[in-house]
Write an enzyme that holds these catalytic residues in place. Structure first.
Site, PDB file in Angstrom:
ATOM      1  N   ASP A 122       8.585   7.818  -4.396  1.00 45.23           N
ATOM      2  CA  ASP A 122       9.148   6.620  -3.681  1.00 45.23           C
ATOM      3  C   ASP A 122      10.323   7.608  -2.286  1.00 45.23           C
ATOM      4  OD1 ASP A 122      10.612   5.213  -1.812  1.00 45.23           O
ATOM      5  OD2 ASP A 122       9.734   3.004  -2.540  1.00 45.23           O
ATOM      6  N   ASN A 179      -4.325   5.636   6.254  1.00 51.17           N
ATOM      7  CA  ASN A 179      -4.046   4.044   6.637  1.00 51.17           C
ATOM      8  C   ASN A 179      -4.240   4.844   8.098  1.00 51.17           C
ATOM      9  OD1 ASN A 179      -0.940   4.596   7.204  1.00 51.17           O
ATOM     10  ND2 ASN A 179      -0.755   4.918   5.269  1.00 51.17           N
TER      11      ASN A 179
END
Ligand code: C5P
Length: 397
Positions: A307, A213
């Site tokens: 996460d 990203n």
């Protein structure tokens, strides 16, 4: 530990170079000061030699030095060259490639990275000639620090002040040589362990391809630097970025979300965790061999990544202050609020990334907590980092 060749120009801010030497020595760095003729009107070689515990050099024509250490050797014996303060005159000479004294000769002869910390009257700073010279230095690969804005010794107001010495040292790209924590740095976060994640993660598809990203790591690195300046012991867990390690920060490089997760868990306990990294939500089962075009479009099978922030929220060693980031393109505050709850964080720093925030030098954030929403003005990522660390320090005071 790094070796810094410190070139001190002849400006009123030269006295701050003495303070810089003291800080650098305290952090375990070696400093060799070189004074221009002008600098010697503001600080004495004697006081700098005492602070640096090193010989101080002033003249190209000092034969003894040429016998013991020639100017070429002196220019290369350091890991880094810092010009502080850099006057308009010194900057102009550097831009023109002049070698009229020891300082300018060393700057021309060095093969090491050079950082320039300008300090001068605001009109001199804003003068087109100075700005032209600054652009030239940057084009030559020299790092030029932005001067601070504020009241000046000459009574005027504006940009041109020397940045704080801690900020100058933190900006030096000293790389892995700064891996040791800033021993004994005093500040509001002294004795606290601050854990920061930064940058993107890369999730491999095959041995040569990744899903990535656009996160640059700049905001997270700036937060790590600000935490170190505030006296914290800082562990920075960085995804694949080529940014230099901030001064006084211990850095652990990782590539994937799974590696980042492991590194964060290994780094616990921490008093504060600031999770700035743009962690990939998914990873793929990577092919052990390079995917071939001829075999047609590959079918990628995704699996969820851990996460990290959410896990810290429920961890038995949960940091006392848990801060997450929320990069959103729409419904910024609503999304941040639900993230705050879902991940059991204390604050979510929300930013709208629909513009050029990712990879850019500026950011605009809102801090969302149980107390409400605080809006910070658009500012450089360094300035946002300092505001956040100020607020973190307040919660510990
Ligand atoms: O869920 P989302 O990615 O939008 O949440 C962003 C926040 O959660 C950031 O603080 C980011 O560092 C953290 N995060 C994480 N691990 C993940 C995904 C996000 O720590 N796998």
């Amino acid at each position: 530990m790094a070796r810094i060749l410190l070139i001190i120009g002849g400006g009123i801010a030269a006295y701050k170079a003495a303070e810089l030497v003291r800080h650098a020595r305290k952090a375990g760095h070696e400093v060799t000061p070189v004074l221009t003729d002008g600098a010697q009107h503001f600080v004495t070689p004697m006081s700098l030699a005492a602070l640096a515990e090193s010989p101080v050099y002033t003249s190209l024509w000092d034969l003894k030095d040429e016998v013991e250490m020639g100017h070429i050797e002196l220019s290369r014996a350091a890991d880094h060259v810092l010009v502080c303060p850099a006057t308009a005159d010194l900057i102009a000479k550097m831009a023109a490639g002049l070698a009229t004294d020891l300082a300018t000769t060393l700057l021309l002869a060095t093969d090491k990275p050079v950082t320039v910390a300008p300090a001068m009257n605001v009109k001199m700073w804003e003068h087109p000639a100075t700005q032209r010279n600054i652009a030239q230095l940057k084009a030559d690969g020299i790092t030029v620090l932005e001067p601070d804005e504020g009241p000046m010794a000459c009574g005027e107001f504006g940009p041109g002040r020397l940045p704080e010495v801690e900020a100058i040292l933190a900006a030096l790209p000293l790389g892995s040589v700064t891996a040791a924590p800033l021993a004994g740095a005093e500040g509001p976060l002294s004795g606290k362990h601050v854990l920061v994640t930064a940058g993107p993660t890369h999730e491999p598809i095959d041995p040569v391809r990744v899903i990535a990203n656009k996160s640059s790591g700049k905001q997270g690195f700036a937060i790590a630097a600000a935490a170190a300046r505030a006296g914290a012991r800082v562990t920075l867990i960085a995804g694949p970025v080529s940014l230099p390690t901030p001064f006084g920060v211990s850095r652990i490089d990782v590539m994937t979300a799974v590696e980042m997760h492991q590194a964060v868990m290994n780094a616990l306990p921490a008093d504060v965790a600031v999770m700035v990294a743009a962690v990939a939500d998914w990873r793929v089962e990577a092919s052990p061999t390079k995917l071939k075009k001829g075999s047609g479009p590959p079918e990628l099978v995704f699996a969820p990544n851990p996460d990290i922030l959410a896990e810290l929220g429920e961890h038995p060693d949960r940091p006392r202050l848990l801060v997450g980031f929320a990069a959103e393109t729409n419904d910024v505050i609503d999304n941040a609020r639900s993230k705050l709850e879902r991940k059991k964080a204390d604050w979510i720093v929300a930013n709208d990334v629909s513009g050029d925030v990712m990879g850019g030098d500026h950011n605009r954030v809102q801090i969302v907590s149980a107390d409400g929403v605080e809006d910070l003005d658009t500012a450089t990522k360094e300035s946002i980092a300092q505001s956040l660390i100020d607020r973190i320090s307040e919660t510990f005071s």
